[in-house]
Motif scaffolding. Structure first.
Motif, mmCIF file in Angstrom:
data_model
loop_
_atom_site.group_PDB
_atom_site.id
_atom_site.type_symbol
_atom_site.label_atom_id
_atom_site.label_comp_id
_atom_site.label_asym_id
_atom_site.label_seq_id
_atom_site.Cartn_x
_atom_site.Cartn_y
_atom_site.Cartn_z
ATOM 1 N N THR A 11 3.089 10.407 -5.009
ATOM 2 C CA THR A 11 4.284 9.993 -5.060
ATOM 3 C C THR A 11 4.428 8.937 -3.850
ATOM 4 O OG1 THR A 11 6.641 10.719 -4.389
ATOM 5 C CG2 THR A 11 5.188 11.444 -2.879
ATOM 6 N N ASP A 12 5.341 8.098 -4.029
ATOM 7 C CA ASP A 12 5.453 7.078 -3.136
ATOM 8 C C ASP A 12 4.399 5.887 -3.167
ATOM 9 O OD1 ASP A 12 8.159 7.729 -2.509
ATOM 10 O OD2 ASP A 12 7.498 8.929 -1.119
ATOM 11 N N GLY A 14 4.156 3.204 -5.248
ATOM 12 C CA GLY A 14 4.588 2.033 -5.788
ATOM 13 C C GLY A 14 4.707 1.982 -7.392
ATOM 14 N N LYS A 15 5.157 3.173 -7.859
ATOM 15 C CA LYS A 15 5.362 3.139 -9.641
ATOM 16 C C LYS A 15 6.661 2.261 -9.471
ATOM 17 C CE LYS A 15 5.751 7.455 -10.037
ATOM 18 N NZ LYS A 15 5.568 8.067 -8.471
ATOM 19 N N THR A 16 7.571 2.590 -9.163
ATOM 20 C CA THR A 16 8.892 1.845 -9.359
ATOM 21 C C THR A 16 8.696 0.035 -9.387
ATOM 22 O OG1 THR A 16 10.270 3.770 -8.701
ATOM 23 C CG2 THR A 16 11.316 1.475 -8.865
ATOM 24 N N ASP A 50 15.559 5.045 -8.925
ATOM 25 C CA ASP A 50 14.311 4.241 -9.415
ATOM 26 C C ASP A 50 14.635 3.114 -10.504
ATOM 27 O OD1 ASP A 50 12.916 5.422 -7.567
ATOM 28 O OD2 ASP A 50 11.796 6.660 -9.129
ATOM 29 N N PRO A 72 14.806 15.958 -3.219
ATOM 30 C CA PRO A 72 13.602 15.402 -3.301
ATOM 31 C C PRO A 72 12.143 16.182 -3.491
ATOM 32 C CG PRO A 72 14.219 15.225 -0.820
ATOM 33 C CD PRO A 72 15.470 15.986 -1.916
ATOM 34 N N ARG A 145 -2.880 4.072 -4.011
ATOM 35 C CA ARG A 145 -3.001 3.375 -2.878
ATOM 36 C C ARG A 145 -4.020 2.440 -2.768
ATOM 37 N NH1 ARG A 145 0.968 6.533 -0.486
ATOM 38 N NH2 ARG A 145 1.249 8.652 -1.231
ATOM 39 N N SER A 175 0.588 -1.431 -3.156
ATOM 40 C CA SER A 175 0.967 -2.038 -2.209
ATOM 41 C C SER A 175 -0.344 -2.502 -1.444
ATOM 42 C CB SER A 175 1.729 -1.164 -1.111
ATOM 43 O OG SER A 175 2.166 -1.675 0.149
ATOM 44 N N SER A 208 8.989 -5.137 -2.467
ATOM 45 C CA SER A 208 10.365 -4.451 -2.712
ATOM 46 C C SER A 208 11.638 -5.186 -1.913
ATOM 47 C CB SER A 208 10.229 -3.252 -2.231
ATOM 48 O OG SER A 208 10.097 -2.767 -1.231
#
Length: 228
Positions: A11-12, A14-16, A50, A72, A145, A175, A208
């Motif tokens: 999770t988190d 950078g998919k979006t 998202d 979440p 990542r 990222s 972002s």
């Protein structure tokens, strides 16, 4: 028509952001693009989810959700806490088919990793992709990542996809720092050389924070579009 599923090694990752960048890059080729998020968790009704972020960054207005849940957590857990039923796999397939009928490309952003369960029957994003194969050509983009541990997490995700018959998924680093460490540089080189996949780019850290115009100007240069 083709459908691209965007998943992450965690999770988190950078998919979006990747979904937004792909939407911009594809629309720059003249393709009409729609985005679908089967399950959004961790965002209350009326919050900024998202798909809202994809719309803000990319300017793409054809963005849709299957269900939105406050907590979440993984979708099944979040739905249980909210005493709500998750949409069936067939519901998501039908939504994707409807979008594919009126758009050249459909981007489907998963929740967490590729084997996170999306419905009460335990179906995952991989199951959704397999069930959507009749809609059009399907492909996967794996977002990972840059730092320590990413090679193992990425390999596990790629193996899961290969074992389920999804050929040559694309890989994106979600990222990429301004001053990458030796570990990160080595990881990128290894990911670029991973057999059976295509490394299509790195998204810059802080992307972002950009406004819509700047994001749309810059995003096509960040990614080499995967085939399909």
């Amino acid at each position: 028509m083709s459908v691209t599923f965007i998943t992450g090694t965690d999770t988190d990752v950078g998919k979006t952001l990747t979904t937004a960048a792909l939407a911009v890059a594809l629309s720059a080729t003249g393709a009409s693009v729609a985005v679908y998020k089967p399950t959004q968790t961790g965002v209350p009704a009326g919050g900024h989810g998202d798909v809202d972020e994809v719309a803000r960054l990319s300017g793409i207005l054809a963005v849709h959700e299957g269900i939105r849940l406050d907590d979440p957590m993984a979708p099944r857990a979040a739905a249980g806490r909210a005493n709500r039923e998750l949409p069936l796999l067939a519901h998501h397939v039908a939504r994707i088919a409807d979008l594919a009928a009126s758009h050249d490309r459909v981007l489907v952003e998963g929740a967490g990793g590729v084997l996170v369960e999306l419905d009460a029957d335990g179906h995952t994003l991989a199951d959704l992709a397999a069930a959507s194969s009749g809609v059009g050509a399907t492909s996967f983009v794996v977002v990972c990542r840059s730092g320590l541990g990413t090679l193992n997490h990425t390999a596990l995700t790629l193996e899961a996809l290969h074992r389920r018959g999804f050929a040559a998924p694309a890989v994106v680093i979600g990222s990429w720092p301004v001053a990458p460490s030796d570990i990160e540089l080595g990881n990128r080189e290894s990911l670029q050389q991973t057999p059976g996949t295509q490394f299509i780019g790195c998204l810059p850290a802080g992307a972002s924070l950009l406004g819509t115009r700047a994001f749309r100007d810059l995003a096509p240069g960040w990614l080499q579009l995967p085939p399909g």
